[in-house]
Every structure is written in structure tokens, then in C-alpha cells.
Design a protein around this motif. Sequence first.
Motif, PDB file in Angstrom:
ATOM      1  N   LEU A   8     -23.542   6.201  -7.270  1.00 24.42           N
ATOM      2  CA  LEU A   8     -22.637   7.416  -7.202  1.00 24.42           C
ATOM      3  C   LEU A   8     -22.021   7.487  -6.059  1.00 24.42           C
ATOM      4  N   PHE A   9     -22.774   7.038  -4.957  1.00 24.19           N
ATOM      5  CA  PHE A   9     -22.191   7.191  -3.298  1.00 24.19           C
ATOM      6  C   PHE A   9     -21.346   6.087  -3.444  1.00 24.19           C
ATOM      7  N   GLN A  10     -21.244   4.785  -4.085  1.00 23.96           N
ATOM      8  CA  GLN A  10     -20.311   3.954  -3.858  1.00 23.96           C
ATOM      9  C   GLN A  10     -19.045   4.306  -4.665  1.00 23.96           C
ATOM     10  N   LEU A  11     -19.194   5.039  -5.579  1.00 25.07           N
ATOM     11  CA  LEU A  11     -18.119   5.676  -6.416  1.00 25.07           C
ATOM     12  C   LEU A  11     -17.146   6.448  -5.419  1.00 25.07           C
ATOM     13  N   PHE A  12     -18.152   7.683  -4.827  1.00 24.17           N
ATOM     14  CA  PHE A  12     -17.560   8.413  -3.571  1.00 24.17           C
ATOM     15  C   PHE A  12     -16.754   7.387  -2.660  1.00 24.17           C
ATOM     16  N   MET A  13     -17.347   6.431  -2.104  1.00 27.99           N
ATOM     17  CA  MET A  13     -16.536   5.793  -0.983  1.00 27.99           C
ATOM     18  C   MET A  13     -15.601   4.986  -1.615  1.00 27.99           C
ATOM     19  N   LEU A  14     -15.524   4.556  -2.914  1.00 33.24           N
ATOM     20  CA  LEU A  14     -14.218   3.693  -3.435  1.00 33.24           C
ATOM     21  C   LEU A  14     -12.951   4.899  -3.320  1.00 33.24           C
ATOM     22  N   VAL A  15     -13.023   5.908  -3.827  1.00 42.16           N
ATOM     23  CA  VAL A  15     -12.231   6.976  -3.849  1.00 42.16           C
ATOM     24  C   VAL A  15     -11.542   7.544  -2.621  1.00 42.16           C
ATOM     25  N   VAL A  16     -12.718   7.461  -1.522  1.00 45.25           N
ATOM     26  CA  VAL A  16     -12.309   7.608  -0.015  1.00 45.25           C
ATOM     27  C   VAL A  16     -11.422   6.571   0.625  1.00 45.25           C
ATOM     28  N   GLN A  17     -12.096   5.523   0.463  1.00 48.03           N
ATOM     29  CA  GLN A  17     -11.338   4.307   0.907  1.00 48.03           C
ATOM     30  C   GLN A  17     -10.104   3.871   0.272  1.00 48.03           C
ATOM     31  N   THR A  18      -9.953   4.111  -0.860  1.00 50.58           N
ATOM     32  CA  THR A  18      -8.462   3.830  -1.535  1.00 50.58           C
ATOM     33  C   THR A  18      -7.605   4.904  -1.125  1.00 50.58           C
ATOM     34  N   GLN A  19      -7.929   6.397  -0.940  1.00 48.03           N
ATOM     35  CA  GLN A  19      -6.967   7.185  -0.782  1.00 48.03           C
ATOM     36  C   GLN A  19      -6.556   7.130   0.971  1.00 48.03           C
ATOM     37  N   VAL A  20      -7.456   6.897   1.813  1.00 54.53           N
ATOM     38  CA  VAL A  20      -7.055   6.725   3.142  1.00 54.53           C
ATOM     39  C   VAL A  20      -6.462   5.520   3.555  1.00 54.53           C
ATOM     40  N   GLY A  21      -4.934   5.740   3.848  1.00 52.28           N
ATOM     41  CA  GLY A  21      -4.110   4.495   3.941  1.00 52.28           C
ATOM     42  C   GLY A  21      -3.068   4.819   5.027  1.00 52.28           C
ATOM     43  N   VAL A  22      -1.679   4.374   4.576  1.00 51.31           N
ATOM     44  CA  VAL A  22      -0.581   4.644   5.393  1.00 51.31           C
ATOM     45  C   VAL A  22      -0.356   6.281   5.570  1.00 51.31           C
ATOM     46  N   GLY A  23      -0.617   7.187   4.802  1.00 53.96           N
ATOM     47  CA  GLY A  23      -0.223   8.448   4.900  1.00 53.96           C
ATOM     48  C   GLY A  23      -0.990   8.962   6.010  1.00 53.96           C
ATOM     49  N   ILE A  24      -2.207   8.803   6.681  1.00 53.90           N
ATOM     50  CA  ILE A  24      -2.657   9.267   7.725  1.00 53.90           C
ATOM     51  C   ILE A  24      -1.965   9.228   8.819  1.00 53.90           C
ATOM     52  N   LEU A  25      -1.087   8.353   9.117  1.00 58.02           N
ATOM     53  CA  LEU A  25      -0.221   8.283  10.168  1.00 58.02           C
ATOM     54  C   LEU A  25       0.860   9.008  10.126  1.00 58.02           C
ATOM     55  N   SER A  26       1.517   9.291   9.134  1.00 55.50           N
ATOM     56  CA  SER A  26       2.986   9.950   9.082  1.00 55.50           C
ATOM     57  C   SER A  26       2.642  11.205   8.055  1.00 55.50           C
ATOM     58  N   LEU A  27       1.771  11.447   7.636  1.00 55.77           N
ATOM     59  CA  LEU A  27       1.719  12.653   6.692  1.00 55.77           C
ATOM     60  C   LEU A  27       1.921  14.038   7.616  1.00 55.77           C
ATOM     61  N   PRO A  28       1.484  14.066   8.864  1.00 50.73           N
ATOM     62  CA  PRO A  28       2.004  15.572   9.576  1.00 50.73           C
ATOM     63  C   PRO A  28       3.228  15.472   9.652  1.00 50.73           C
ATOM     64  N   TYR A  29       4.076  14.650   9.955  1.00 52.69           N
ATOM     65  CA  TYR A  29       5.523  14.492  10.150  1.00 52.69           C
ATOM     66  C   TYR A  29       6.408  14.801   8.982  1.00 52.69           C
ATOM     67  N   LEU A  30       6.034  14.010   7.743  1.00 49.03           N
ATOM     68  CA  LEU A  30       6.406  14.562   6.499  1.00 49.03           C
ATOM     69  C   LEU A  30       6.359  15.989   5.901  1.00 49.03           C
ATOM     70  N   LEU A  31       5.150  16.262   6.180  1.00 49.85           N
ATOM     71  CA  LEU A  31       4.809  17.931   5.849  1.00 49.85           C
ATOM     72  C   LEU A  31       5.730  18.837   6.746  1.00 49.85           C
TER      73      LEU A  31
END
Length: 369
Positions: A8-31
Motif C-alpha cells: 500500500l505504501f508503494q501504491l501511495f508513492m506511485l501516485v505521488v511520484q507520477t503526479q509530481v512533474g513539470v507542474g511544480i515549476l510553472s503551476l504558481p504562474y499559471l494559477l
Amino acid sequence: MKTKKITLFQLFMLVVQTQVGVGILSLPYLLFLGAGKDGWISLLIGGMVIQFVLLLYYFLLKKYPEKSLYEVFLLLFGNKAGKLFVLLYAAYFVAIGILIVVQFERIISRWVLPETPSWVIGLILVFLAAYLAKESLVIISRYDVLVSPFLLIIIVFIAFSLKDANLMFIMPIGQEGIMNMILTSKDAMIALLGFEIFFFGAGLAEGTPKKKLRSGVIGVLFVTLLYLYVTFVCYIYFSPQELPLVPEPVLYLLKSFTFRVIERTDLLFLSLWVVFIHNTLVIYLYLSSTGITHLRKKKKSHSKYIFLPSICLFIGSLFVGMKDNEVTAFSKYLSYGSYAFVFFIPIAVILISLFMKKKDGDQVASKNT
């Protein structure tokens, strides 16, 4: 031979690692472009919508606890229609991978390697991603757990900018209006894409459907709070006049301060960020190649087909190009497709499954839910 399960922890990390990507750099600007100083509220709205989709998926997970979405397509719609959906999803995941590679090339070329041909940067990323994507989801999830401490380093780095923060930059709260916040939440949902790995990975996880759902929900909540933290720090560090001028505010923020032993904090941050981009691309290559296996009569390991989506992905990135208008247009059309593949189709499948009886031979859902 019994298939190995992920924890279950590996499933949690799969979700986290797949979501964290390009968006972390530009999301504040786009919002900020969409909802001004209230963009962080749009992020919360987008996160709530995704949680709602996961909660709905629980009904499908409860009915088919050990099936991926690909297998559910084949069960509900039959061989021909089911394979059509599988093919469309495999192509969609390749398209997402193309956008990831193009965005990666642009950022690395702009900040680190301006003289290196962009296709070389993309080729290295695709090769490294394919090398890991050919492995089982168990191996991939173990790697995600191994590199998870990098998230903590990123959080600590960004926290150093709080000494120069000004809370007045986000005041007054709610000034932009609720409608702008709701409309801008679509940008937040696109930035939070990657949670769809739950549709395909939950069936391979240990535990009851309820425990699997909990791992997915907590994973999405963690990433939403991480993005909220990054966005909020950018909002109180840059003034409302400065933020529209910095398309990657996180990098500009980190570039503004140094340590005694680290002069370019932004470059160190990018070194860690590359790992997350790699992890995200690995998952999309994995999902695309496993989709191909479901199209074959004689199913083989997905590693036999990993070269096909990898080549398509790399060639596709060459066609998209590096110009702003080309990338923006491709991203815009792909975002429309994302609403269909990540939100509308899964929800429609969930509703259809509620009115259909299980076929003979389907695995019985666990009663301990």
C-alpha cells in the motif's frame, strides 16, 4: 506463477511520484494568470475534484479488486470495443509522454544546457525512462520509494525563501471572485494529472479495496498540499506585479538566495527535479506498453513492447518542436483529451459497471471492505 503484489505504501508513492512533474515549476504562474492572488484556492478546488473521482472509482475497485482499467474495458465492452479503448489509452499515454519530454527539453535548454541540441536531451531522458519502464510495477514502485527523500529536500530548499515573504501580497483573499477560481481550477487539475496510475496499479496492490483507496486518496492529498505549499510560498515571495513576469517562479525563487557551499540552488533543485520527471515518464511508458500487451492474442511481458511507445514518443517530440506557440497549442489540445481519458471515460465506466452483473470467472470482490 503468482503475480507479485505492491504494498500500500508503494501504491501511495506511485501516485505521488507520477503526479509530481513539470507542474511544480510553472503551476504558481499559471494559477496567477487565471485567478490572480486567489490561484491557490483554485488549486484546492482542483484537488477536491480529483478526490471525488477517486472516491467514485472505489465502486469499480470494489467490484473488480484485482483488475486494471484495461482489463475492465475488455470485461465490460467485449473484445473489439474493449481493445479500441485500450488502444486509445495507450496512444493517449504516449501523447502525455511527448509533452513531458518537450517541456523537459525546454526547461533544461533554458536553464542548464543552452548549447546542447534539444533532441539529445530528450533522447537521454527517453532512453533512461524506457530502461526502467520495461521492469514490473513492483520494481518501479521500489525505485519510487528509494528516491522519495528528494521530496523532503525540495520542501526544505523552498522553505528558506520564507524569511523574505510578505503575507500582504495575497491580501485581500477572495478578491478575484469565485467564478475565476472555479474556471482556473482546470489548470490545477491538469497539473495534478498522474493520479490515473491508481486506475491501473490498484489491482496489483495488497489489501482490501478500502485500504487501496485510502492509499490513493492520501497520495493525491499529499501532492495537492505539496503544490499548495509551493504555490503559496511563491505568492508571498513575489509581488503581484512580479509574478506574471516569471513563467518558472520556483526556479527564480531559488536562484535568489545562496548558501556558503551552494551558489546555484536552482541548479541543484533541477537536478532533483529531473528524477521526478523521469519517474513520471517511466509510468506513462509502462502504461502504454502494458496497453499494447492487451491488444495481442498471445500476451507477453510488456518489456517486449517497450521500444514501440518509446520510439513513437521520441519521434513525436521532434514534430511538436520547441517554439512557444507550438508547445502551447499541443498542450491545449492534449488537456482537452485529458478531461475525456482521465475524468469522463472512467466515470462513465464506473456508472456502466454499476448496472451490469459480473461475468462468470470474474474475481469476486473482497467482503472485508
